[in-house]
Scaffold this active site. Structure first.
Site, PDB file in Angstrom:
ATOM      1  N   THR A 206       1.093  -1.508  -0.091  1.00 24.16           N
ATOM      2  CA  THR A 206      -0.484  -0.221   0.016  1.00 24.16           C
ATOM      3  C   THR A 206       0.884   1.046  -0.358  1.00 24.16           C
ATOM      4  OG1 THR A 206      -1.797  -1.176   1.061  1.00 24.16           O
ATOM      5  CG2 THR A 206      -2.310   0.989   1.018  1.00 24.16           C
ATOM      6  N   ARG A 234     -13.382  -8.488  -0.923  1.00 23.64           N
ATOM      7  CA  ARG A 234     -12.521  -8.523   0.366  1.00 23.64           C
ATOM      8  C   ARG A 234     -12.265  -6.955   0.591  1.00 23.64           C
ATOM      9  NH1 ARG A 234      -7.003  -5.760   1.782  1.00 23.64           N
ATOM     10  NH2 ARG A 234      -6.242  -6.955   3.649  1.00 23.64           N
ATOM     11  N   GLY A 236      -9.665  -3.753   2.223  1.00 24.16           N
ATOM     12  CA  GLY A 236      -9.007  -3.988   3.705  1.00 24.16           C
ATOM     13  C   GLY A 236      -9.150  -2.729   4.274  1.00 24.16           C
ATOM     14  N   ASP A 237      -7.980  -2.553   4.731  1.00 24.41           N
ATOM     15  CA  ASP A 237      -8.221  -1.306   5.997  1.00 24.41           C
ATOM     16  C   ASP A 237      -8.008   0.462   5.056  1.00 24.41           C
ATOM     17  OD1 ASP A 237      -5.641  -1.972   5.960  1.00 24.41           O
ATOM     18  OD2 ASP A 237      -4.766  -0.401   6.982  1.00 24.41           O
ATOM     19  N   THR A 257       0.172   0.840   6.439  1.00 25.33           N
ATOM     20  CA  THR A 257      -0.084  -0.292   5.384  1.00 25.33           C
ATOM     21  C   THR A 257       0.717  -1.477   6.354  1.00 25.33           C
ATOM     22  OG1 THR A 257       1.534  -0.895   4.023  1.00 25.33           O
ATOM     23  CG2 THR A 257       2.382   0.574   5.578  1.00 25.33           C
ATOM     24  N   GLY A 258      -0.280  -1.963   5.768  1.00 27.44           N
ATOM     25  CA  GLY A 258       0.154  -3.772   6.223  1.00 27.44           C
ATOM     26  C   GLY A 258      -0.993  -4.751   6.516  1.00 27.44           C
ATOM     27  N   GLY A 260      -4.261  -5.560   6.981  1.00 24.77           N
ATOM     28  CA  GLY A 260      -5.528  -4.743   7.172  1.00 24.77           C
ATOM     29  C   GLY A 260      -6.576  -5.340   7.960  1.00 24.77           C
TER      30      GLY A 260
END
Lengths: 342, 342
Positions: A206, A234, A236-237, A257-258, A260
């Site tokens: 990200t 899906r 994510g964050d 970032t990671g 999510g």
């Protein structure tokens, strides 16, 4: 009469000086910025010198573009957009061109942006044909009554607003297709493969930016292709306000970032700002607490970039590396990839 | 030998008493619950006595079902699901059957749930054929590595998991179709109609539940049909963890209803819990601060239900009414619709 005129003249002069003072005051605040291009198992062993150089150059180009805009008195929202678009256009990062592939060999992109002055925000999730997802998020923020649009509906909105669209193959890159094939092979052998540490990188890459402008306004933005081999629509964050992106002039601006799912459950971006606002923690302490303690205890891998309303910057991550660049209030640009030396 | 046997016998008895003590201890905590069926311009003038009676009966049925489960020592997550499913199945509320219509005369449903013990969470957004969106959210939480699934992908997942699906027309009701036609007529005359106070009710009607079980575990869930005449794949606050739903045993559990865009921007559910956790505010003070000050200042209409880990309950709203019911730690059930008398 003469005296009256003089008084009026003096008043006009006072107004003029006042206006000049206000203008210079309005441009007097500190500026600062940080960007990221994803966190993960990034080590010297995994990157060739040429690759490392390519990442460093692109990060420097992106932060320099954002910073130039801030120096000219431009808004933090615009600076964030400019930096992120450079990263979206680069195939090096998992956003825009170079986005990872879904299970079905397509690309589904997510992005969000938040204006710390107005607390207005915009986000798109699961879009396939919008060239710049971060621009789409900004258009949702500025031109719609909504915060979050998804899928084909978001694309219809973007087209109505005249945003540039591309064929989904525009986002293709050979190395991401290779990564998808490897991921699918692993996942078909073992459905839990995603949970194993050596496969964590399928979740990363990200990009994001945070900025403080001369007017004291904070902004944060995030753009991503999501998770390699993702299915089932899906989300994510990255497009979730409070999870992957949050900005509030009263506290701070954060882009994450990671992995999510953990960043949603721990609403990481907003939690860092809540700790600054409610616990009186410094930005660095608040960001470290969430990334290096709360997330580590939960096994949530990743990192954040954050800036507060004084121009302090924090870039903690709990992975081997995080592509990042910062420019502090003195104008010093730093580009980094690995963990800082103790 | 004899002595050895006696010691072993004593130890067994001690173990038995210990287990009984632990079991009674495990069932000794207070239980409490609250549910809502939406907030808006609900007044005596707008509701016939028969309508009011119908709402009151359904709210009482839903909270009684959840409470019965808690009394038997059941989990807060199950209690939340049971109560919400009764509201989803009732055409009175904007969730499940009785959901509002999109611009295209379909229904797109959103739901989320969070377990305050594990901070695990699940959500679905924009689903059209899943009979119980809250059950789908729970299945995402329990059976997938993700937190949030959307659109057709979420439906594919639900079908793979064996959840009951229905034709989209299952959710149809004549009065919601009538409301859509009125809304479209207004919006075609004036695109800003949604922003005017008299049209606020197009955004409301979400249902939700929060609960504290005997084991001290909190849970929150929310389910909705979203906004009448919504377009562009709009996602509101209900499926957003931290915005419409949040639960954390360390602080509180919240489910929100209202003008979703504001609840996302102010990440309302998580902010109430952050104020409890970080500012040491009581649940009532934290919930009032966010709903009656922060949201009012921002023109964000709506309300929340909240319960903390001691069983305190708060149900503030800044609209004329909010369909709601509570059961306190003494087992008193209260059903209410209008503003409490000062």
């Amino acid at each position: 009469m003469q005296q009256d005129k003089m008084i009026r003249h003096s008043l006009s002069l006072a107004t003029l000086f006042g206006a000049l003072f206000l203008q210079s005051y309005a441009y007097a605040g500190p500026i600062a910025m940080a960007i990221h291009g994803g966190a993960g198992t990034i080590s010297k062993a995994n990157l060739s010198p040429e690759q490392e150089q390519a990442y460093r150059e692109k990060l420097e180009e992106a932060i320099s573009a954002g910073y130039a805009h801030l120096k000219q008195g431009g808004s933090s929202v615009d600076a964030v957009i400019k930096a992120i678009q450079i990263l979206e256009d680069s195939p090096l990062f998992n956003a825009g061109r170079g986005a990872v592939y879904t299970w079905d060999e397509t690309h589904e992109l997510d992005a969000s942006i938040m204006d710390g002055r107005t607390l207005n925000a915009g986000a798109v999730a699961g879009v396939k044909t919008i060239k710049s997802p971060i621009e789409a998020a900004r258009t949702v923020m500025d031109k719609s009554v909504h915060v979050m649009l998804s899928g084909e509906g978001a694309e219809t909105f973007a087209k109505e607003q005249g945003l540039e669209t591309v064929d989904n193959h525009y986002f293709d890159t050979d190395f991401r297709l290779e990564a998808l094939k490897k991921a699918k092979a692993k996942l078909e052998r073992d459905k839990t493969a995603w949970e194993r540490p050596e496969n964590l990188d399928y979740k990363f890459g990200t990009v994001g930016a945070v900025a403080l402008d001369r007017q004291g306004n904070l902004a944060a933005g995030t753009s991503t292709g999501g998770m390699t081999a993702k299915r089932y629509g899906r989300i994510g964050d990255s497009p979730i306000i409070g999870a992957g992106t949050y900005a509030n002039n009263a506290s701070c601006a954060v882009s994450a970032t990671g992995h999510g799912e953990y960043f949603i459950r721990y609403h990481v971006a907003a939690d860092i700002c809540a700790r600054v606002a409610y616990q009186g923690l410094s930005l660095q302490d608040a960001a470290n607490k969430v990334v290096k303690e709360v997330l580590v205890d939960a096994d949530g891998s990743g990192g954040v970039i954050a800036v507060d309303n004084k121009g302090n910057i924090a870039t903690p991550f709990n992975t081997q590396g995080m592509y990042r660049a910062t420019v502090d209030t003195d104008g010093n640009i730093t580009v980094a990839i690995y963990q800082p030396k103790e």
